[in-house]
Write an enzyme that holds these catalytic residues in place. Sequence first.
Site, mmCIF file in Angstrom:
data_model
loop_
_atom_site.group_PDB
_atom_site.id
_atom_site.type_symbol
_atom_site.label_atom_id
_atom_site.label_comp_id
_atom_site.label_asym_id
_atom_site.label_seq_id
_atom_site.Cartn_x
_atom_site.Cartn_y
_atom_site.Cartn_z
ATOM 1 N N HIS A 1 0.849 -1.205 0.000
ATOM 2 C CA HIS A 1 0.000 0.000 0.000
ATOM 3 C C HIS A 1 0.885 1.256 0.000
ATOM 4 O O HIS A 1 1.417 1.636 1.045
ATOM 5 C CB HIS A 1 -0.910 0.016 1.227
ATOM 6 C CG HIS A 1 -1.944 1.098 1.190
ATOM 7 N ND1 HIS A 1 -3.278 0.852 1.373
ATOM 8 C CD2 HIS A 1 -1.845 2.439 0.976
ATOM 9 C CE1 HIS A 1 -3.951 1.988 1.283
ATOM 10 N NE2 HIS A 1 -3.090 2.970 1.049
ATOM 11 N N HIS B 1 1.452 5.400 -1.670
ATOM 12 C CA HIS B 1 1.074 6.564 -2.482
ATOM 13 C C HIS B 1 2.349 7.168 -3.055
ATOM 14 O O HIS B 1 3.148 7.741 -2.306
ATOM 15 C CB HIS B 1 0.353 7.606 -1.624
ATOM 16 C CG HIS B 1 -0.946 7.101 -1.073
ATOM 17 N ND1 HIS B 1 -2.135 7.211 -1.746
ATOM 18 C CD2 HIS B 1 -1.225 6.427 0.070
ATOM 19 C CE1 HIS B 1 -3.102 6.641 -1.037
ATOM 20 N NE2 HIS B 1 -2.573 6.151 0.074
ATOM 21 N N LYS C 1 -9.178 -0.492 -6.148
ATOM 22 C CA LYS C 1 -9.254 0.200 -4.857
ATOM 23 C C LYS C 1 -10.603 0.861 -4.659
ATOM 24 O O LYS C 1 -11.054 1.621 -5.516
ATOM 25 C CB LYS C 1 -8.138 1.258 -4.782
ATOM 26 C CG LYS C 1 -8.141 2.101 -3.510
ATOM 27 C CD LYS C 1 -7.763 1.294 -2.278
ATOM 28 C CE LYS C 1 -8.008 2.063 -0.988
ATOM 29 N NZ LYS C 1 -6.840 2.724 -0.465
ATOM 30 N N HIS D 1 -10.661 0.970 1.508
ATOM 31 C CA HIS D 1 -10.511 1.987 2.552
ATOM 32 C C HIS D 1 -11.753 1.862 3.425
ATOM 33 O O HIS D 1 -12.835 2.304 3.041
ATOM 34 C CB HIS D 1 -10.385 3.394 1.944
ATOM 35 C CG HIS D 1 -10.149 4.449 2.984
ATOM 36 N ND1 HIS D 1 -8.944 5.100 3.135
ATOM 37 C CD2 HIS D 1 -10.953 4.925 3.966
ATOM 38 C CE1 HIS D 1 -9.031 5.946 4.156
ATOM 39 N NE2 HIS D 1 -10.239 5.859 4.676
ATOM 40 N N HIS E 1 -4.863 -0.706 5.789
ATOM 41 C CA HIS E 1 -4.417 0.108 6.935
ATOM 42 C C HIS E 1 -5.379 0.031 8.114
ATOM 43 O O HIS E 1 -5.959 1.031 8.541
ATOM 44 C CB HIS E 1 -4.173 1.563 6.537
ATOM 45 C CG HIS E 1 -5.187 2.172 5.591
ATOM 46 N ND1 HIS E 1 -6.530 2.181 5.838
ATOM 47 C CD2 HIS E 1 -5.037 2.786 4.394
ATOM 48 C CE1 HIS E 1 -7.155 2.778 4.850
ATOM 49 N NE2 HIS E 1 -6.270 3.150 3.952
ATOM 50 N N ASP F 1 1.184 2.550 3.583
ATOM 51 C CA ASP F 1 0.336 3.728 3.340
ATOM 52 C C ASP F 1 1.176 5.004 3.411
ATOM 53 O O ASP F 1 0.674 6.054 3.819
ATOM 54 C CB ASP F 1 -0.841 3.791 4.331
ATOM 55 C CG ASP F 1 -1.939 4.742 3.865
ATOM 56 O OD1 ASP F 1 -1.952 5.109 2.669
ATOM 57 O OD2 ASP F 1 -2.770 5.126 4.699
HETATM 58 O O1 DOR Z 1 -3.928 9.524 5.394
HETATM 59 C C1 DOR Z 1 -4.188 9.177 4.266
HETATM 60 N N1 DOR Z 1 -3.561 9.731 3.206
HETATM 61 N N2 DOR Z 1 -5.119 8.258 4.071
HETATM 62 C C2 DOR Z 1 -5.556 7.944 2.846
HETATM 63 O O2 DOR Z 1 -6.413 7.103 2.724
HETATM 64 C C3 DOR Z 1 -5.045 8.660 1.658
HETATM 65 C C4 DOR Z 1 -3.715 9.196 1.907
HETATM 66 C C5 DOR Z 1 -3.251 10.199 0.870
HETATM 67 O O3 DOR Z 1 -3.440 9.958 -0.327
HETATM 68 O O4 DOR Z 1 -2.681 11.228 1.252
HETATM 69 ZN ZN ZN Z 2 -3.584 4.961 1.396
#
Ligand code: DOR
Ligand code: ZN
Length: 344
Positions: free
Chosen positions: A13, A15, A99, A136, A174, A247
């Site tokens: 997971h 970003h 997702k 999520h 998460h 995450d």
């Molecule tokens: O804290 C988070 N940030 N939770 C998420 O689900 C998305 C993520 C983000 O893309 O910044």
């Molecule tokens: Zn995430």
Amino acid sequence: MSTITFRRPDDWHVHLRDGAMLQAVLPFTARVFARAIIMPNLVPPVTTAAAAAAYRDRILAALPAGLGFTPLMTAYLTDDSDANEIEQGHRAGVFTAVKLYPAGATTNSALGVTDIAKTYPALERLQALGIPLLVHGEVIDSEVDIFDREAVFIERVLAPLMRRLPQLRLVLEHITTKEAVDFVGGAGPGLAATITAHHLLINRNALFAGGLRPHMYCLPVAKREKHRLALRRAATSGNAKFFLGTDTAPHPIPDKERDFGCAGIFTAPAALEIYAQVFAEEGALDRLEAFASLNGPRFYGLPVNEQRITLAHRPWRVPDEIPTEAGPLRPFLAGEEIGWRIEG
Ligand code: DOR
Ligand code: ZN
């Protein structure tokens, strides 16, 4: 034990963002992890196979020379996702998973799902093809207390979905609560969960320790201490249903430290090291490989990595700030000491 060597891990997971931010943060993930599940919440979101393939190309182009890293792409589910598009993207080797963001639940989720019933045709296809749905798990009902939104999601959305589509492969992403640990632990093998490094370290007090702490803010938000302890037990249990997903979610410092500051904790600079520290504290270093390198591939039906990684018990300090072309970033545990480091 002062060093530990095990199969190279994956991050289920991540970003990575795009453009200058992608360029800046990708090396932190690729230095450690062989593969990562790449979240599709870009602007605009990654909804088509063509967009995902193009994003994968940009990730590979941003990869520092010599680092072997495979991005595993996901499709962003919307109310009107086309099951054929997902199927074709999967058959073409582009989509590893899909997702589900409830609309409005978190960063760039505005185009997410407003009503799960609208996505049943797509989800039925995922079930038929064995494509995992990554969830999520928070309700977006503002009447529900923010600290209860995960537990309520399990009750109101996830459990009914599993009754309707019992063969659907699901990852509750998460997880932050004992309720999630118990639910996943008690379900069949089609449901698994990822656990972040930060949710193993902090409880909700961290958001307010000495003042308001925006760099401790993520979604789902950290919960009470009893939940953190349940997460630590689950992660270090060796149970194959729980695996590593950081995450890691970078936002430039000005976007974190403002009114309506962004949710997301940038853990990539120290993530595996933090997990190692947690497993060491729990006397479970012998189970770190299962959590970080074996359970995830098993769930996704992928081979385990053949390379090895070594961590040593040698303290180092996380940088205070990381300057990037996309703005300065504050990593999780900025300025603090971590006991474990990657040796090679
Ligand atoms: O804290 C988070 N940030 N939770 C998420 O689900 C998305 C993520 C983000 O893309 O910044
Ligand atoms: Zn995430």
